[in-house]
Design an enzyme around this catalytic site. Sequence first.
Site, PDB file in Angstrom:
ATOM      1  N   LYS A 146       0.834  -1.204   0.000  1.00 24.82           N
ATOM      2  CA  LYS A 146       0.000   0.000   0.000  1.00 24.82           C
ATOM      3  C   LYS A 146       0.870   1.255   0.000  1.00 24.82           C
ATOM      4  O   LYS A 146       0.565   2.242  -0.686  1.00 24.82           O
ATOM      5  CB  LYS A 146      -0.922  -0.006   1.220  1.00 24.82           C
ATOM      6  CG  LYS A 146      -1.698   1.298   1.471  1.00 24.82           C
ATOM      7  CD  LYS A 146      -2.556   1.710   0.265  1.00 24.82           C
ATOM      8  CE  LYS A 146      -3.615   2.740   0.620  1.00 24.82           C
ATOM      9  NZ  LYS A 146      -3.090   3.980   1.195  1.00 24.82           N
ATOM     10  N   GLU A 190       1.614   6.890  -6.582  1.00 28.99           N
ATOM     11  CA  GLU A 190       0.596   7.947  -6.688  1.00 28.99           C
ATOM     12  C   GLU A 190       1.240   9.334  -6.616  1.00 28.99           C
ATOM     13  O   GLU A 190       0.883  10.228  -7.395  1.00 28.99           O
ATOM     14  CB  GLU A 190      -0.419   7.772  -5.563  1.00 28.99           C
ATOM     15  CG  GLU A 190      -1.464   8.862  -5.445  1.00 28.99           C
ATOM     16  CD  GLU A 190      -2.248   8.747  -4.154  1.00 28.99           C
ATOM     17  OE1 GLU A 190      -2.517   9.794  -3.537  1.00 28.99           O
ATOM     18  OE2 GLU A 190      -2.577   7.617  -3.746  1.00 28.99           O
TER      19      GLU A 190
END
Length: 480
Positions: free
Chosen positions: A184, A191
Amino acid sequence: MAPNTDIGLIGLAVMGKNLVLNMVDHGFSVSVYNRSPAKTEEFLKDHGESGALQGFTTIQEFVQSLKRPRKIMIMIKAGAPVDEMIASLLPFLEEGDILIDGGNSYYLDSEQRYVDLKKEGILFVGMGVSGGEEGARKGPSIMPGGNIDAWPAIAPIFQSIAAQVDGRPCCSWIGTGGAGHFVKAVHNGIEYGDIQLICETYEILKTRLNLSLEQIGNIFFEWNQTDLNSYLIGAAAAVLIAKDENGNAIASTILDVAGQKGTGRWVAEDAIKAGVPMSLIIESVLARYLSTWKEVRTKAAQEFPGIPLLCQPPQEASAFIEDVREALYAAKIISYAQGFMLLKQVSQDKGWDLNLGELALIWRGGCIIQSAFLDKIHQGFENSPEAHSLILQDYFKKVLFDSETGFRRAVLHAIGSGVAIPCLSSALSFYDGYRTVDSSLFLVQGLRDYFGAHGYERRDCPRGEFYHTDWLETKKTFRV
């Protein structure tokens, strides 16, 4: 007495509330607890009509309301609060119960919790959840890791509430220990890179073509119908085009000071520790730090107006826009290649045996970096699992080869006109460094040996043999 529920969730902030509602929508009964009883009461008042929700004001009653083995998801601030909550739960848990940390915890913290709770007979799961408020409500990307023995009990719940793409849930088991939270975190790092590349692309189009927010938003909208199709390109188009009730661009009112929650910095640090040149993610984190120096930047702009080498805009606007699009796509490939290099390296170091192609599938829906591009990554790992990186897989090799000229032109225009493009330029530098056979770094080793006698390997000798030269006197070289 109400029947026992399928799962419990602690923490009724936005993500927690929406995950609960998602679970209820999929037929699961949920017990909820929040440290503020008023928030629990308000949530039940708004959403408790189905009978699938139960709220509690004490930890003991909350735990006792759950079916065995108890499954408890913690959605609170990372760090010490998670440890404190686990400590408050432990007196009421039994061997085989499952604790799931669904927050943005650092993966090494999750590794320690996994070890500590295993000693207590508790199955710990560190679960990455991506997609923000909307994803939590409608279907997030879910990355569970930790104690594999917990997976059969929790898989039906989380694979049901996850985003679905082509009939497959964007949720599968990642690996042991802190693997879920690490994956994650790398997602978040990628991102950061994606967002910074979009920002730099915007700046080039604005500066070199003198385009408005709306015009660039429309370009992004068009690009979102191409290979660049992604959640973030679509979101950027929406932000740039949006107008308030007076017809003014909302984006024009946003201060250029970027925030961050720390996961990008974690990944940058982890990449350095692992020896992986994750330059785009590192530059994207640094760009956000630089953005916070608003007053200093304002003063520096007055002191240093810049001496641009390119004063005239490109002659063919449409051709230049295509160059910039190619630059964005090529840099995106390099950014993801770096991210997957880090995943591969840490997986090897930790013995996680991460399925990199499967990770690409998990990220196709529900999360912030969801894009059509991820299908290409999955196919690449399926077809060329032995390749060192995405860059050396057939599809991405061809894209980089075909887009190199446009990529260089776009970067030249930006640098020549004084536009800061830390990630685009870093991507091009990485690409050039990655394909360089004989680099200037031989001089690093020569200098280290000169001032510190650190030794160096020779081009004409086997790797692993080290030599030292007496640089100041005899100039003789000998093996060390």
